[in-house]
Scaffold this motif. Structure first.
Motif, PDB file in Angstrom:
ATOM      1  N   UNK A   1      42.747 -75.506  -0.119  1.00 29.89           N
ATOM      2  CA  UNK A   1      41.963 -76.083  -1.213  1.00 29.89           C
ATOM      3  C   UNK A   1      40.464 -75.880  -1.030  1.00 29.89           C
ATOM      4  N   UNK A   2      39.732 -75.905  -2.150  1.00 29.69           N
ATOM      5  CA  UNK A   2      38.281 -75.840  -2.121  1.00 29.69           C
ATOM      6  C   UNK A   2      37.743 -76.940  -1.209  1.00 29.69           C
ATOM      7  N   UNK A   3      36.738 -76.596  -0.387  1.00 28.50           N
ATOM      8  CA  UNK A   3      36.220 -77.565   0.585  1.00 28.50           C
ATOM      9  C   UNK A   3      35.719 -78.843  -0.075  1.00 28.50           C
ATOM     10  N   UNK A   4      35.245 -78.739  -1.311  1.00 33.56           N
ATOM     11  CA  UNK A   4      34.734 -79.915  -2.008  1.00 33.56           C
ATOM     12  C   UNK A   4      35.806 -80.936  -2.330  1.00 33.56           C
ATOM     13  N   UNK A   5      37.081 -80.517  -2.264  1.00 31.43           N
ATOM     14  CA  UNK A   5      38.184 -81.428  -2.584  1.00 31.43           C
ATOM     15  C   UNK A   5      38.376 -82.487  -1.494  1.00 31.43           C
ATOM     16  N   UNK A   6      38.074 -82.120  -0.249  1.00 30.65           N
ATOM     17  CA  UNK A   6      38.387 -83.013   0.860  1.00 30.65           C
ATOM     18  C   UNK A   6      37.678 -84.370   0.797  1.00 30.65           C
ATOM     19  N   UNK A   7      36.383 -84.443   0.428  1.00 30.89           N
ATOM     20  CA  UNK A   7      35.786 -85.782   0.246  1.00 30.89           C
ATOM     21  C   UNK A   7      36.510 -86.600  -0.818  1.00 30.89           C
ATOM     22  N   UNK A   8      36.974 -85.944  -1.879  1.00 25.91           N
ATOM     23  CA  UNK A   8      37.729 -86.640  -2.924  1.00 25.91           C
ATOM     24  C   UNK A   8      39.041 -87.172  -2.397  1.00 25.91           C
ATOM     25  N   UNK A   9      39.733 -86.356  -1.593  1.00 29.90           N
ATOM     26  CA  UNK A   9      40.993 -86.806  -0.996  1.00 29.90           C
ATOM     27  C   UNK A   9      40.758 -88.009  -0.079  1.00 29.90           C
ATOM     28  N   UNK A  10      39.647 -87.966   0.667  1.00 30.87           N
ATOM     29  CA  UNK A  10      39.334 -89.086   1.563  1.00 30.87           C
ATOM     30  C   UNK A  10      39.059 -90.364   0.766  1.00 30.87           C
ATOM     31  N   UNK A  11      38.357 -90.241  -0.358  1.00 30.00           N
ATOM     32  CA  UNK A  11      38.080 -91.407  -1.203  1.00 30.00           C
ATOM     33  C   UNK A  11      39.375 -91.987  -1.772  1.00 30.00           C
ATOM     34  N   UNK A  12      40.271 -91.111  -2.221  1.00 39.07           N
ATOM     35  CA  UNK A  12      41.550 -91.576  -2.775  1.00 39.07           C
ATOM     36  C   UNK A  12      42.351 -92.317  -1.718  1.00 39.07           C
ATOM     37  N   UNK A  13      42.478 -91.712  -0.539  1.00 37.10           N
ATOM     38  CA  UNK A  13      43.251 -92.350   0.531  1.00 37.10           C
ATOM     39  C   UNK A  13      42.615 -93.668   0.973  1.00 37.10           C
ATOM     40  N   UNK A  14      41.285 -93.668   1.121  1.00 28.81           N
ATOM     41  CA  UNK A  14      40.599 -94.896   1.520  1.00 28.81           C
ATOM     42  C   UNK A  14      40.785 -96.004   0.500  1.00 28.81           C
ATOM     43  N   UNK A  15      40.669 -95.656  -0.771  1.00 27.02           N
ATOM     44  CA  UNK A  15      40.852 -96.647  -1.827  1.00 27.02           C
ATOM     45  C   UNK A  15      42.260 -97.191  -1.860  1.00 27.02           C
ATOM     46  N   UNK A  16      43.234 -96.318  -1.673  1.00 21.88           N
ATOM     47  CA  UNK A  16      44.632 -96.763  -1.700  1.00 21.88           C
ATOM     48  C   UNK A  16      44.963 -97.654  -0.504  1.00 21.88           C
ATOM     49  N   UNK A  17      44.384 -97.362   0.658  1.00 20.89           N
ATOM     50  CA  UNK A  17      44.597 -98.216   1.830  1.00 20.89           C
ATOM     51  C   UNK A  17      44.066 -99.622   1.553  1.00 20.89           C
TER      52      UNK A  17
END
Length: 295
Positions: free
Chosen positions: A259-275
């Protein structure tokens, strides 16, 4: 032994996205066959061993079971399609926002939502925006896939809300048998209307469909349903969030998806929010004295 079941179950659900993305079969066909196979196994068992539960199911329960099956069909129809358009990492993370949509639906129904859960939801939605923004720069095709994955999360939330009411009356086995059967029929109808072929695939595609059925439908979800008997729903929910990075790693290793490198901060935000959302739900369950429903 519990640790082994967790590892096997997590591998099963994590393999779902990469396996379906690797198949050249139509999205509706993949979704139909995995649910039809599960229904073919569970329906006879339910009729033989749990016929009394079916007889006791109220008219409201039957209606909600049908609604849940239709929502599940819409979930699979949109999410599997998203895997063909965007990366497995993005699709898996975006569909996992179902917890956020459950909270938002509860808020619309007038149910009080704690501030901590709202914060987690806001973080997850921000992550969705980051992922979608990065994919917009990549292609409109990827952005369309992101939209389908988010829709898959919304339909999953509606499926869970309808199903939770049915589970108050029947066991997991009976509920899933009804739900998978309704889902398969709905997908069959959608395939007929859309002119989507359900046969004529190569041996490789049939093997991939069989693999996703065994891995996700039987090993993955079935094992996590079993683990609810020995683990809290919150722990199970947190473990299931590990599907996002695991699926991304499997897609990178076997599909060559980076995936595009810019996606990873978004994935981290999603996972953090869901936790945050899941842990806040844990506190609510403990305060209310709720216990998981198991067979």
């Amino acid at each position: 032994m519990t640790v082994l079941w967790v590892v096997v179950g997590l591998c099963g659900v994590s393999a779902s996205g990469p396996l379906m993305a690797a198949s050249a079969a139509p999205s509706l066909a993949i979704a139909f066959w995995r649910n039809a196979a599960a229904a073919a196994v569970l329906a006879p068992l339910t009729l033989l061993r749990r016929r009394d539960e079916l007889a006791r199911l109220s008219p409201r329960g039957r209606c909600l079971a049908v609604v849940a099956g239709i929502m599940l069909a819409l979930h699979f129809g949109t999410w599997v399609a998203s895997l063909k358009l965007t990366s497995v990492a993005a699709a898996t993370a975006l569909v996992s926002t179902q917890l956020v949509w459950i909270l938002l639906i509860d808020r619309l129904r007038g149910v009080s939502v704690p501030a901590q859960a709202l914060l987690g939801s806001a973080l997850a939605v921000a992550g969705v925006a980051v992922v979608s923004g990065c994919d917009f720069q990549v292609s409109t095709r990827a952005l369309a896939g992101d939209g389908l994955a988010v829709a898959g999360g919304v339909f999953a939330a509606l499926y869970l809300l309808a199903g939770s009411a049915v589970r108050e009356e029947v066991s997991t086995t009976t509920y899933t048998a009804i739900c998978y059967l309704v889902c398969a029929v709905a997908l069959l109808a959608a395939s007929a209307v859309g002119g989507v072929g359900l046969t004529g695939f190569g041996v490789r595609d049939w093997c991939l469909i069989a693999a996703v059925t065994v891995a996700a439908q039987f090993l993955g979800h079935s094992l996590f349903n079993h683990l609810l008997a020995v683990m809290s729903p919150t722990v199970v929910s947190l473990l299931l969030l590990m599907e996002v990075p695991c699926a991304a790693l499997l897609a990178a290793a076997f599909l060559g998806q980076a995936p595009h490198l810019g996606i990873y901060p978004g994935l981290a935000l999603i996972l953090g929010g869901l936790v945050i959302v899941v842990t806040r739900r844990a506190a609510t369950e403990v305060a209310a004295g709720e216990a998981p429903l198991t067979d």
